[in-house]
Motif scaffolding. Structure first.
Motif, PDB file in Angstrom:
ATOM      1  N   TYR B  11       0.881  -1.171   0.000  1.00 25.44           N
ATOM      2  CA  TYR B  11       0.000   0.000   0.000  1.00 25.44           C
ATOM      3  C   TYR B  11       0.911   1.211   0.000  1.00 25.44           C
ATOM      4  CZ  TYR B  11      -3.871  -3.012   1.431  1.00 25.44           C
ATOM      5  OH  TYR B  11      -4.829  -3.979   1.504  1.00 25.44           O
ATOM      6  N   ASN B  36      -4.029  -9.503  14.302  1.00 16.53           N
ATOM      7  CA  ASN B  36      -4.451  -8.284  13.603  1.00 16.53           C
ATOM      8  C   ASN B  36      -3.317  -7.740  12.753  1.00 16.53           C
ATOM      9  OD1 ASN B  36      -6.307  -7.417  16.488  1.00 16.53           O
ATOM     10  ND2 ASN B  36      -7.121  -8.051  14.533  1.00 16.53           N
ATOM     11  N   ALA B  37      -3.700  -7.190  11.609  1.00 15.24           N
ATOM     12  CA  ALA B  37      -2.749  -6.554  10.691  1.00 15.24           C
ATOM     13  C   ALA B  37      -1.747  -7.535  10.098  1.00 15.24           C
ATOM     14  CB  ALA B  37      -2.000  -5.402  11.354  1.00 15.24           C
ATOM     15  N   ALA B  38      -2.076  -8.844  10.137  1.00 12.34           N
ATOM     16  CA  ALA B  38      -1.155  -9.832   9.582  1.00 12.34           C
ATOM     17  C   ALA B  38      -1.166  -9.809   8.059  1.00 12.34           C
ATOM     18  CB  ALA B  38      -1.533 -11.219  10.080  1.00 12.34           C
ATOM     19  N   GLY B  39      -2.301  -9.421   7.490  1.00  7.62           N
ATOM     20  CA  GLY B  39      -2.399  -9.426   6.031  1.00  7.62           C
ATOM     21  C   GLY B  39      -3.444 -10.415   5.522  1.00  7.62           C
ATOM     22  N   LYS B  40      -4.319 -10.891   6.400  1.00  8.36           N
ATOM     23  CA  LYS B  40      -5.357 -11.831   5.973  1.00  8.36           C
ATOM     24  C   LYS B  40      -6.312 -11.173   4.986  1.00  8.36           C
ATOM     25  CE  LYS B  40      -6.888 -12.270  10.213  1.00  8.36           C
ATOM     26  NZ  LYS B  40      -6.025 -11.425  11.034  1.00  8.36           N
ATOM     27  N   THR B  41      -6.842 -10.019   5.388  1.00  3.92           N
ATOM     28  CA  THR B  41      -7.803  -9.338   4.525  1.00  3.92           C
ATOM     29  C   THR B  41      -7.173  -8.957   3.191  1.00  3.92           C
ATOM     30  OG1 THR B  41      -8.965  -8.506   6.452  1.00  3.92           O
ATOM     31  CG2 THR B  41      -9.368  -7.367   4.386  1.00  3.92           C
ATOM     32  N   GLU B 158     -13.187 -13.533   8.611  1.00 10.47           N
ATOM     33  CA  GLU B 158     -13.629 -13.465  10.013  1.00 10.47           C
ATOM     34  C   GLU B 158     -15.149 -13.522  10.155  1.00 10.47           C
ATOM     35  OE1 GLU B 158     -11.377 -11.314  12.627  1.00 10.47           O
ATOM     36  OE2 GLU B 158      -9.714 -10.918  11.260  1.00 10.47           O
TER      37      GLU B 158
HETATM   38  N1  LIG Z   1      -6.240   0.396   2.300  1.00 14.11           N
HETATM   39  C1  LIG Z   1      -5.080   0.332   2.986  1.00 14.11           C
HETATM   40  N2  LIG Z   1      -4.176   1.326   2.895  1.00 14.11           N
HETATM   41  C2  LIG Z   1      -3.016   1.264   3.566  1.00 14.11           C
HETATM   42  N3  LIG Z   1      -2.638   0.254   4.360  1.00 14.11           N
HETATM   43  C3  LIG Z   1      -3.492  -0.770   4.504  1.00 14.11           C
HETATM   44  C4  LIG Z   1      -4.763  -0.782   3.831  1.00 14.11           C
HETATM   45  N4  LIG Z   1      -5.401  -1.929   4.150  1.00 14.11           N
HETATM   46  C5  LIG Z   1      -4.577  -2.584   4.993  1.00 14.11           C
HETATM   47  N5  LIG Z   1      -3.424  -1.903   5.213  1.00 14.11           N
HETATM   48  C6  LIG Z   1      -2.286  -2.340   6.040  1.00 14.11           C
HETATM   49  O1  LIG Z   1      -1.877  -3.615   5.614  1.00 14.11           O
HETATM   50  C7  LIG Z   1      -1.572  -4.453   6.716  1.00 14.11           C
HETATM   51  C8  LIG Z   1      -2.385  -5.729   6.631  1.00 14.11           C
HETATM   52  O2  LIG Z   1      -3.738  -5.411   6.827  1.00 14.11           O
HETATM   53  P1  LIG Z   1      -4.920  -6.459   6.705  1.00 14.11           P
HETATM   54  O3  LIG Z   1      -6.184  -5.689   6.746  1.00 14.11           O
HETATM   55  O4  LIG Z   1      -4.675  -7.318   5.538  1.00 14.11           O
HETATM   56  O5  LIG Z   1      -4.740  -7.280   8.055  1.00 14.11           O
HETATM   57  P2  LIG Z   1      -5.670  -8.422   8.675  1.00 14.11           P
HETATM   58  O6  LIG Z   1      -4.832  -9.625   8.836  1.00 14.11           O
HETATM   59  O7  LIG Z   1      -6.908  -8.555   7.890  1.00 14.11           O
HETATM   60  O8  LIG Z   1      -5.969  -7.820  10.109  1.00 14.11           O
HETATM   61  P3  LIG Z   1      -7.325  -7.889  10.995  1.00 14.11           P
HETATM   62  O9  LIG Z   1      -7.288  -9.149  11.784  1.00 14.11           O
HETATM   63  O10 LIG Z   1      -7.164  -6.692  11.897  1.00 14.11           O
HETATM   64  O11 LIG Z   1      -8.476  -7.771  10.082  1.00 14.11           O
HETATM   65  C9  LIG Z   1      -1.863  -3.629   7.957  1.00 14.11           C
HETATM   66  O12 LIG Z   1      -0.640  -3.172   8.474  1.00 14.11           O
HETATM   67  C10 LIG Z   1      -2.710  -2.495   7.476  1.00 14.11           C
HETATM   68  O13 LIG Z   1      -2.424  -1.333   8.210  1.00 14.11           O
END
Ligand SMILES: Nc1ncnc2c1ncn2[C@@H]1O[C@H](COP(=O)(O)OP(=O)(O)OP(=O)(O)O)[C@@H](O)[C@H]1O
Ligand SMILES: [Mg+2]
Lengths: 259, 317
Positions: B11, B36-41, B158
């Motif tokens: 990003y 959280n913030a691992a990168g799953k989403t 989730e």
């Molecule tokens: N649209 C975006 N713009 C900038 N950074 C982003 C964006 N979306 C996610 N990130 C960053 O990318 C990293 C991974 O985020 P992601 O949402 O994939 O985590 P996650 O594993 O889904 O976490 P969670 O359990 O909190 O949902 C995080 O550090 C987040 O801050």
């Protein structure tokens, strides 16, 4: 095509279940009705005075032109009111999907961007058409009590329709740029007003730039229609305007995915 | 069915995932586990064609998510982490709209919407405006939306978030039953959830895949053991014996020794028991040299610790 109609129906439902459509239509009708009343009264006033003078000087009653004195100003007023109403129709189209996260559903469903854009645009256009159909009530008065020519009225409506359709495509583009509906509406007002008035500048800049500016002016093209003139150049201008707006909307959606 | 290779996403300048690679077989339920913030989403959004990757490729049902995105989107059902709902529609209107844009034909649509309404237990709110539903019901409508067109591949981000414990169990049961017929990816930060539901787990942390295995293997590898690596100067046999006799030590494995009389040991001890002090003292008392002592697999354990503590809150209803 099925997808376009699915989106179209969804947008129409949102317009009419949320109070947006009613609010826009009611406010639009009130304001345009107010202007109509003003124009009609001044026209009546004018014709009374003309009749009085004719009697005084024992001259034949002059033939007053309803089209020139009442219908053209009415259409001009309508075009200004629209600048304030149209952003209300387009502001939510993409920004709401973005802020509520439903854009994720649209992007991950088997529908193309073009289908999404068309569905939404056509819904906005449909609401707009309903709005201007309602103003025909005003015109009916002229036909009941005056004796206007039909041609210029049709031309005027064509101009209103094309101008609005152009603004709507631009409004759609603006709503892809922000998640915030208010910002989308405010930018919409600003841009519409500027495009409407940009022709004024043409008197103050060089002749070359002046011609370009007055060509870009939405109002100059609209005025031809309001005068009752249907010119293919004006039609081409508005159609390319619409197309350009929709094309930029498409580009904007494409590029926002890369961010 | 799903093949992810070297997926990387930035990003702007910020790295969200890097070189994520895994596969999912047809009919399998794969868990994507990470804090959280691992990168799953981020991973999921690339798989569902929501956004393109910076680098790497992903194929879903044989189609590239970038080149043939429309074909991929035809085949997936997706529940984003915030359910994508229109608040001014009723549940039925919404599901009808979704099934339309997912390509379900008019003839089937009514039946499918009906079925999914029953399956997700939202019959009693079918004519309620979505905006008026509670969080848990919204989540269920979101789930219904992902399943309504009976997709080959189902991706859930989730899905149990915001549900009460009874509903959590229901949803887990539902997802479990999807396996076999559908290929499922489920993301979660709750270890027990993943180990109950999934056949295989990919753990990501800070954008990297740190482990991939069956839930049984992963848990047995780590449960009940604290692991240390020792580098000792001294006779290997003797040292090993001394250490093994210490209280709390469960296993000692020789990791190899050098000619200079240095040996590496992998020492496992009981969970929640710090044996480092005794270990050091024993080695010094024996007159040997303790060159290094460090915990092994700590990062993975930390993740698990993180993940398991989260679940305790849920279980302590
Ligand atoms: N649209 C975006 N713009 C900038 N950074 C982003 C964006 N979306 C996610 N990130 C960053 O990318 C990293 C991974 O985020 P992601 O949402 O994939 O985590 P996650 O594993 O889904 O976490 P969670 O359990 O909190 O949902 C995080 O550090 C987040 O801050
Ligand atoms: Mg997430």
């Amino acid at each position: 095509m099925k997808n376009v109609s699915a989106l179209f129906q969804k947008e129409m439902r949102t317009y009419f279940t949320s109070p947006i459509a009613y609010a826009v239509m009611v406010v639009f009708l009130l304001i345009s009705g107010y202007f109509f009343y003003g124009i009609l009264s001044s026209f009546v006033d004018f014709s009374m005075r003309a009749a009085f003078q004719a009697q005084m000087y024992r001259m034949p009653m002059p033939k007053l032109n309803v089209n020139e004195l009442a219908i053209r100003p009415l259409f001009q007023n309508l075009s200004v009111i629209l600048i304030f109403m149209l952003p209300m129709i387009t502001m939510r189209l993409f920004s709401e999907e973005k802020s509520s996260g439903t854009i994720e559903l649209l992007y991950t469903s088997p529908i193309t961007k073009v289908e999404t854009i068309l569905g939404k645009y056509l819904a906005a256009l449909a609401l707009y058409v309903i709005m201007i159909l309602l103003t025909m009530v005003h015109q009916a008065f002229f036909f009941l009590y005056g004796n206007p020519e039909v041609g210029p009225v049709i031309a005027g409506y064509m101009g209103v329709l094309l101008m609005g359709a152009g603004f709507l495509s631009l409004g759609l583009l603006i709503s892809t740029l922000t998640e915030n509906q208010i910002i989308a509406a405010v930018i919409g007002f600003g841009v519409f007003l500027l495009l409407w008035a940009i022709g004024w500048l043409s008197n103050f800049v060089g002749p070359g730039l002046g011609r370009i500016l007055s060509y870009l002016s939405i109002f100059e093209h609209f005025d031809d229609f309001a005068k009752g003139v249907i010119d293919t150049r004006d039609i081409v201008f508005y159609l390319s305007f619409i197309f350009f707006g929709l094309y930029l909307t498409y580009r904007s959606l494409e590029s926002s995915r890369w961010r | 069915m799903i093949e992810v290779k070297g997926l990387t996403k930035y990003y702007g300048p910020k790295m969200a995932i890097s070189q994520v690679t895994f596969r999912v077989q047809k009919g399998e339920i794969l868990g994507l586990l990470g804090p959280n913030a691992a990168g799953k989403t981020t991973t999921i959004r690339i798989l569902t064609c929501y956004m393109p990757a910076t680098e790497g490729s992903a194929r879903v049902a044989g189609f590239d998510v970038f080149e043939d995105s429309l074909e991929v989107r035809r085949r997936i059902g997706y529940l984003p982490e915030n359910p994508p709902l229109y608040n001014d529609m009723t549940v039925t209107q919404y599901l009808d709209f979704v099934s339309k844009i997912k390509g379900v034909d008019g003839y089937d649509r009514k039946k499918k919407v009906q079925e999914i309404t029953d399956l997700c237990h939202i019959e009693d709110v079918r004519d309620t405006l979505i905006g008026k539903l509670s969080k848990g019901y919204k989540q269920r409508v979101g789930l219904a939306q992902a399943l309504v067109h009976d997709p080959e591949i189902i991706i859930l981000d989730e899905p149990t978030i915001g549900l009460d414990p009874k509903q959590i169990i229901e949803v887990r049961e539902l997802v479990k039953n999807l396996g076999g017929k559908h290929t499922v990816i489920l993301s979660s930060h709750i270890l027990p959830e993943v180990s109950q539901v999934c056949q295989r787990v990919v753990i990501i942390n800070e954008g990297l895949v740190v482990a991939e295995d069956t839930p049984e293997n992963l848990t047995s590898q780590l449960k009940g053991a604290e692991r240390l690596f020792l580098d000792v100067e001294g006779p290997a046999q003797e040292v090993a014996q001394k250490i093994e006799n210490l209280a709390g030590i469960t296993q000692v494995t020789l990791e190899g020794s050098t000619r200079q009389g240095r040996s590496g040991f992998l020492v496992e001890s009981e969970l929640n028991r710090d044996v480092r002090k005794e270990l050091a003292a024993t080695i010094i008392r024996g007159g040997w040299g303790l060159l290094e002592m460090r915990p092994v697999g700590m990062s993975l354990e930390e993740i698990f610790l993180h993940l398991t503590t989260k679940e305790e809150e849920v279980d302590a209803r």
